[in-house]
Design a protein around this motif. Structure first.
Motif, PDB file in Angstrom:
ATOM      1  N   MET A  37      54.955  33.023  38.629  1.00  0.00           N
ATOM      2  CA  MET A  37      53.938  34.070  38.641  1.00  0.00           C
ATOM      3  C   MET A  37      52.561  33.458  38.409  1.00  0.00           C
ATOM      4  SD  MET A  37      55.593  37.271  36.581  1.00  0.00           S
ATOM      5  CE  MET A  37      56.503  36.261  35.416  1.00  0.00           C
ATOM      6  N   LYS A  38      51.587  34.020  39.090  1.00  0.00           N
ATOM      7  CA  LYS A  38      50.217  33.524  38.936  1.00  0.00           C
ATOM      8  C   LYS A  38      49.272  34.708  38.800  1.00  0.00           C
ATOM      9  CE  LYS A  38      49.396  33.412  43.922  1.00  0.00           C
ATOM     10  NZ  LYS A  38      48.915  32.653  45.076  1.00  0.00           N
ATOM     11  N   GLY A  39      48.009  34.375  38.534  1.00  0.00           N
ATOM     12  CA  GLY A  39      47.013  35.424  38.449  1.00  0.00           C
ATOM     13  C   GLY A  39      46.575  35.887  39.825  1.00  0.00           C
ATOM     14  N   TYR A  40      46.205  37.134  39.943  1.00  0.00           N
ATOM     15  CA  TYR A  40      45.743  37.717  41.205  1.00  0.00           C
ATOM     16  C   TYR A  40      44.413  38.409  40.968  1.00  0.00           C
ATOM     17  CZ  TYR A  40      50.268  36.991  43.521  1.00  0.00           C
ATOM     18  OH  TYR A  40      51.381  36.430  44.098  1.00  0.00           O
ATOM     19  N   SER A  41      43.599  38.479  42.011  1.00  0.00           N
ATOM     20  CA  SER A  41      42.347  39.233  41.909  1.00  0.00           C
ATOM     21  C   SER A  41      42.677  40.724  41.862  1.00  0.00           C
ATOM     22  CB  SER A  41      41.440  38.920  43.099  1.00  0.00           C
ATOM     23  OG  SER A  41      42.078  39.265  44.316  1.00  0.00           O
ATOM     24  N   SER A  42      41.774  41.503  41.328  1.00  0.00           N
ATOM     25  CA  SER A  42      42.038  42.926  41.079  1.00  0.00           C
ATOM     26  C   SER A  42      42.420  43.691  42.335  1.00  0.00           C
ATOM     27  CB  SER A  42      40.806  43.570  40.438  1.00  0.00           C
ATOM     28  OG  SER A  42      40.455  42.903  39.249  1.00  0.00           O
ATOM     29  N   ASP A  43      41.805  43.352  43.468  1.00  0.00           N
ATOM     30  CA  ASP A  43      42.080  44.102  44.701  1.00  0.00           C
ATOM     31  C   ASP A  43      43.458  43.802  45.268  1.00  0.00           C
ATOM     32  OD1 ASP A  43      41.149  41.483  45.259  1.00  0.00           O
ATOM     33  OD2 ASP A  43      40.817  42.055  47.350  1.00  0.00           O
TER      34      ASP A  43
END
Length: 642
Positions: A1-7
């Motif tokens: 799992m990684k970070g994603y931008s809000s959109d």
């Protein structure tokens, strides 16, 4: 799992009747995205979502679980919620932060009570939603009939993905310009259709139906694609309301603000808090402020969760959901923000407890250990309460039903090694008088030294005052004024334990009008004892009676169950005071004795197929019928003689 931008984030709650396939759908989604290599099954106890020991043993979801599914550049944070109605606080906490919902429907069962409740919840919260008809691979399933049932029950906003005309009409209805184009017979461009469907889902004007099979994988890829394409991102969420009536805007930049919507009290990992980053960007090691607790929290580990799997992270974007380890002061429903700009989001609307049982530790020496364990479990499930009834001296456990309380007690034994017994619940009866009496209370004790002497004449009668209404009409110095407070104190102490069944006494008027004293032997203690003698004698001579607590009950049921519910209430010595139409059918206003309502939550659920609900509060005390009063008095006397 990684970070994603809000959109690129979607926060989706899974709702539906117990057994409709929510947990297995997640297995199919994880299999589709190659996170797992084989489909886990609830009955085998090997699913990603239902990983807790109690869930594996019982075979159903108890706690909301976070399961992110990463699909072609979009992270869909699924919140798997229980289908059992005893755990209705879980979907409410998830909906408090969600951007969308999925109502799961079993194709072989059609619209069930849990389907209706899920629909009501998404409308209450204004949450954009999809309906997934699951288990289409089962034999003798008529999917078209299920679709027709859904449209009949929930209206024409419910449209299927394979009914092109209805879908285009629904899309047109969500946008004025598209409506003109639709009536002119012009086809929509792909962009117009996508934007129109997205906006229609977001506004709640469109609820698409998609069909799928968890076991064959049919429709799973299409579902994930639709969620990524059409569901709103966290940035499109309406501003959250704050407790002061203001708003907290969803913004990618600015100060971080988190809302804790779920707590897990893991005995090994410690306390884990599920939080949504409402605005700003969260960074590991942040020092945030809790306005409710008026304390600062130094964040230690922050991590993403997939079931029980943890992945540490340093940064979390606005709108994403993260887990926080071992917060010291923060509870479910708390806001974490910058101390310089404190804000506090509205609390989660949890249901009030409606089912209570009296409990005690199996080992009498573990009462304190029991209370401590239950307090920790309350952090995990705020919909149950622990109360101590000062009159009956019983510990009461209250919640939504017997299944929930059974799970609570099982967790207590499993995690904290405390066994609990359910015992008969006592009623806090009261005593009063219906007549009048005029009695003397005389205390005289002579010993080798100074003696004791107190003599009072008191009239007793009913009073409108809730407790003791005391006055004096003394004349001629029969009782010196300095002893009058001692008389009142003696009477007040007697009000705690009446002569009939040892219950609190109320609505008593006592007038001290005469008496006598001794210049040497009289003192405050003597007059206090004399007053208590007068009380015990006077109450018995003034037609004493027992009072029972009467509860005000507001019952909401579908109209077709109204007659059954009214008949049942009459059997409980209850009274129907009136009724009003409401969205759910009929709201009945009733009153009934508390002693007749201990099992009402369970009986009403069975009587209405779980469609009925009620709230209850104390109204007043009324005289207990003689035949029942005699039993209470006899039981008290037997207890005293034992």
């Amino acid at each position: 799992m990684k970070g994603y931008s809000s959109d690129k984030i979607r926060n989706v709650v899974l709702l539906g009747h117990g057994g409709s396939g929510k947990t297995t759908f997640l297995e199919a989604a994880l299999l589709n995205t190659k996170v797992v290599t084989r489909l886990g099954k609830v009955e085998d106890g090997n699913t990603v979502s239902d990983y807790e020991k109690m869930e594996i043993e019982k075979g159903y979801t108890i706690n909301t679980t976070l399961v992110p599914v990463e699909y072609k550049g979009t992270k869909i944070n699924f919140l798997d919620t229980p289908g059992f109605f005893d755990f209705q606080g879980e979907p409410r906490s998830a909906l408090s932060i969600a951007d969308a919902a999925v109502i799961m429907v079993d194709a072989s069962a059609g619209v069930q009570v849990g389907t209706e409740k899920a629909w009501s919840l998404v409308k209450e919260y204004g949450t954009p939603s999809f309906i997934v008809i699951n288990k289409i691979d089962k034999e003798n399933v008529d999917v078209d009939a299920v679709v027709a049932e859904l449209r009949d029950k929930f209206g024409t906003s419910v449209v299927t993905d394979d009914d092109e005309d209805a879908m285009n009409e629904a899309v047109a209805g969500a946008d004025e310009e598209l409506m003109e184009k639709y009536f002119e017979g012009e086809p929509f461009t792909e962009e117009e259709f996508t934007n129109g469907l997205h906006n229609g889902i977001k506004s709640g004007d469109i609820t698409p139906i998609i069909k799928a099979s968890n076991f064959t994988g049919a429709g799973i890829d299409e579902i994930l694609g639709c969620f990524a394409k059409y569901l709103p991102s966290p940035l499109e969420h309406e501003p959250f309301k704050s407790v002061d009536g203001g708003e907290i805007k969803v913004e990618e930049t600015g100060d971080p603000c988190l809302f804790v919507f779920k707590t897990l009290a893991d005995p090994f990992l410690g306390k884990i808090s599920y939080a949504k980053v409402v605005s700003g960007v969260l960074k590991a090691g942040a020092d945030l402020y809790n306005p409710r607790a008026e304390k600062s929290e130094k964040l230690g580990s922050i991590f993403y969760l997939r079931g029980k799997t943890q992945v540490n992270t340093d940064t979390v974007a606005c709108g994403d959901i993260v887990a926080l380890g071992k917060l010291q002061y923060t509870k479910t429903g708390d806001t974490l923000c910058m101390k310089a700009k404190p804000v506090e989001m509205e609390e989660i609307k949890f249901p009030k407890p409606c089912y209570f049982v009296a409990v005690e530790a199996a080992d009498k020496n573990e009462d304190e250990k029991m209370a401590q364990g239950l307090s920790k479990l309350m952090e995990e499930d705020p919909t149950f309460v622990l109360e101590r009834n000062s009159e009956t001296r019983q510990t009461l456990l209250g919640g939504q039903g017997d299944i929930q309380l059974g799970i609570v007690m099982a967790k207590l034994k499993d995690r904290y090694k405390v066994s609990v017994n359910i015992i008969p619940q006592k009623i806090a009866y009261r005593e009063t008088i219906k007549g009048s009496s005029d009695v003397q209370g005389k205390h005289k004790k002579q010993s080798g030294g100074a003696g004791q002497y107190g003599d009072v004449h008191i009239r007793f009668s009913p009073s409108a005052e809730p407790g003791l209404e005391f006055s004096e009409e003394l004349f001629g110095g029969s009782v010196p004024k300095n002893y009058v407070p001692a008389v009142e104190k003696g009477l007040l102490e007697c009000m705690d334990k009446g002569p009939l069944a040892g219950c609190k006494v109320q609505n008593i008027k006592a007038v001290l009008y005469d008496g006598s004293y001794h210049e040497v032997d009289s003192n405050e203690v003597s007059f206090k004892i004399a007053a208590s003698l007068a009380f015990k004698k006077g109450i018995v001579e003034a037609k004493p009676c027992l009072l029972e607590p009467i509860m005000k009950v507001e019952i909401t049921v579908p109209e077709k169950y109204t007659g059954d519910v009214m008949g049942d209430m009459n059997k409980r010595r209850g009274r129907i005071l009136g009724m009003d139409p409401c969205n759910e059918g009929t709201q009945l206003h009733a009153e009934a004795p508390q002693s007749e309502l201990f099992d009402y939550a369970i009986v009403l659920r069975a009587m209405t197929q779980a469609r009925g609900s009620f709230e209850m509060e104390f109204a007043r005390y009324e005289e207990l019928p003689t035949n029942l009063a005699d039993k209470v008095i006899a039981a008290y006397k037997a207890e005293q003689e034992a």
